[in-house]
Write an enzyme that holds these catalytic residues in place. Structure first.
Site, PDB file in Angstrom:
ATOM      1  CB  CYS A 136     -40.177 -16.878 -82.250  1.00  0.00           C
ATOM      2  SG  CYS A 136     -41.173 -16.678 -80.761  1.00  0.00           S
ATOM      3  CB  CYS A 139     -39.492 -18.605 -78.906  1.00  0.00           C
ATOM      4  SG  CYS A 139     -41.038 -18.338 -79.776  1.00  0.00           S
ATOM      5  CG  ASP A 140     -35.634 -18.767 -80.147  1.00  0.00           C
ATOM      6  OD1 ASP A 140     -35.944 -19.643 -79.321  1.00  0.00           O
ATOM      7  OD2 ASP A 140     -35.839 -18.874 -81.368  1.00  0.00           O
TER       8      ASP A 140
END
Ligand code: FAD
Ligand code: NAP
Length: 321
Positions: A136, A139-140
Site C-alpha cells: 500500500c 499507507c506507507d
C-alpha cells in the site's frame, strides 16, 4: 453475555458494493444492517485520486467512501463496526458471528467482502513485511522520502502505486514479468513520461534483500524470465502490487466458487448457490473489478434480496392461513 441481533437483510462489507446494496435495501424498507469489517470503506480508502467514478472528474477515494457511508446511513441503514468471523449459511435464519461476540441472524445476506492484496509468497517478503515490504503506497509511501523504491506488477494498481511513490522517492523502479503492461493506456502514458520512473521488463523478484539489525530492506534480487540471469536493484522500499484475491474465506466450504475462489452467481444476477444469499462486487467478479461495477452489483444484490424476501414473506403468510 453475547448480544443477538436479527435483521431482514444483513450486508457484509463496506466497499462500493456493500454501501450501494445498503442504499437500495434501505429505500426498499428492508431496514438493512451493514457490518463494515476491518477496512471501513474498502479498497478505495487506500488510494488517492479516482478519475473514473461517473459524475466526478476526480474524487479522492477515501472521500468518496465517506460520502457513500453517509448516504447509506441517511437512507436508514444501520452501520455496525464489527467483522464477521463465522457465517453459517446452512441454517435459517442465516447466522453470522462478529468479532465483538454479537450474533447476527438474517433472512437474507448480501456478501460484499471484496478482495485482498496478493503477495508473492517469498520467505524474504514475509521476513521484511512492515519493515520495507508493503502492498500500500498510500499507507506507507511517506516513509520513503528521499529513498529508492521498487514496485512489482503491471496492472493499474502497480502503475498508480509507482506514480504516487514519485511524490516521495528519488527513484521508482517498476518491475514487470512481461514486456507490456496491462494497465490502462492513460496510466501507462503518465508512467513512461515520468523521469523518476524506470521500468524493468521480463523480470521477477526472487529474493528481498536486507539487514537484520535494524530490520530493513536494502534491495531486491531479480531474475530474467527467459535467460535466468540475476541482477540486484538497491531499494529501501519494496511494494507488491500483483493483484487481489477474493475475500471468500467465510463461505469457501458453503457456496459454489469459481475461477480460484470467486463466489459463483447465476449469470445476470447476484444469486449464489444458496437461495437468500447474494454476492456483489470484487468477491464475485474476476473480470471487471471496478468501483462502479461493484456499486452496480450492490444495487442488483439489494433488488434480488428484495424479491427473495417478498416471496419468502408471501409464502409464510400462505402457510399461516
Ligand atoms: P472492497 O472495496 O474490497 O470492500 C470490501 C469490504 O468488505 C471492506 O469494507 C471490508 O472491511 C469488508 N469485509 C471483508 N471481510 C469482512 C468480514 N469478514 N466481515 C465484515 N466485513 C468484511 N476501481 C476503480 O473503479 N477506480 C479506481 O481508481 C480504483 N483504484 C484502485 C486503487 C487501488 C490501490 C486498489 C487496491 C483498487 C482500486 N480500484 C479502483 C478497484 C476498486 O477499489 C474495487 O473494485 C472496489 O473497491 C471493490 O468494491 P467491493 O465493495 O467489492 O469491495
Ligand atoms: P491486475 O489487473 O490483476 O494486475 C496484476 C499484475 O500483477 C499483472 O500485471 C500481473 O502480470 C502481475 N502479477 C500477478 N502475479 C504476479 C506474480 N506472482 N509475480 C509478478 N507479477 C505478477 O491487478 P490490479 O492492478 O491490482 O487491479 C485489480 C483490479 O482493480 C483491476 O480490475 C483494475 O482495473 C482495478 N483497478 C482500477 C484502477 C483504476 O481504474 N484507476 C486502479 C487500480 C485498480 P500479468 O500482466 O503478466 O498477468
Amino acid at each position: 453475555m453475547s448480544e443477538s441481533r436479527h435483521t431482514r437483510l444483513l450486508i457484509i462489507g463496506s466497499g462500493p458494493a456493500g454501501y450501494t446494496a445498503a442504499v437500495y435495501g434501505a429505500r426498499a424498507m428492508l431496514q438493512p444492517l451493514l457490518v463494515q469489517g476491518m477496512q471501513p470503506g474498502g479498497q478505495l480508502t487506500i488510494t488517492t485520486e479516482v478519475e473514473n467514478w461517473p459524475g466526478d472528474t476526480m474524487v479522492m477515494g477515501p472521500d468518496l467512501m465517506v460520502r457513500m457511508e453517509a448516504h447509506a446511513r441517511e437512507m436508514g441503514t444501520e452501520i455496525v463496526t464489527d467483522t464477521i468471523t463465522r457465517l453459517d449459511l446452512h441454517q435459517r435464519p442465516f447466522r453470522a458471528t462478529g468479532d465483538s461476540g454479537t450474533v447476527y441472524t438474517a433472512d437474507a445476506v448480501v456478501l460484499a467482502t471484496g478482495a485482498q492484496a496478493k503477495w508473492l509468497g517469498l520467505p524474504s517478503e514475509q521476513k521484511f513485511m512492515g519493515f520495507g515490504v508493503s502492498a500500500c503506497a498510500t499507507c506507507d509511501g511517506f516513509f520513503y522520502r528521499g529513498r529508492e523504491v521498487v514496485v512489482i506488477g503491471g496492472g493499474n494498481t502497480a502503475v498508480e502505486e509507482a506514480l504516487f511513490l514519485t511524490n516521495f522517492a528519488t527513484k521508482v523502479t517498476l518491475v514487470h514479468r512481461r514486456d507490456s503492461l496491462r494497465a490502462e493506456k492513460i496510466l501507462q502514458q503518465r508512467l513512461f513520461r515520468n523521469p523518476k520512473i524506470q521500468v524493468v521488463w521480463d523480470h521477477v523478484p526472487v529474493e528481498v534483500l536486507g539487514d537484520a539489525d535494524p530490520l530493513g530492506v536494502t534491495g531486491v534480487k531479480l531474475r530474467h524470465v527467459a535467460t535466468g540471469a540475476e541482477r540486484v536493484i538497491p531499494c529501501a522500499g519494496f511494494f507488491v502490487a500483483i493483484g487481489h484475491a477474493p475475500a471468500s474465506e467465510l463461505v469457501k466450504d458453503q457456496l459454489k466458487l469459481h475461477n480460484g475462489g470467486y463466489v459463483w452467481v447465476e449469470p445476470g444476477s447476484t444469486r449464489t448457490s444458496i437461495p437468500g444469499v447474494f454476492a456483489a462486487g470484487d468477491i464475485t467478479d474476476h473480470v471487471y473489478r471496478q468501483a462502479v461495477t461493484s456499486a452496480g452489483m450492490g444495487c442488483m444484490a439489494a433488488l434480488d434480496a428484495e424479491h427473495y424476501l417478498a416471496a419468502l414473506e408471501a409464502e409464510k403468510e400462505l402457510d399461516a392461513v
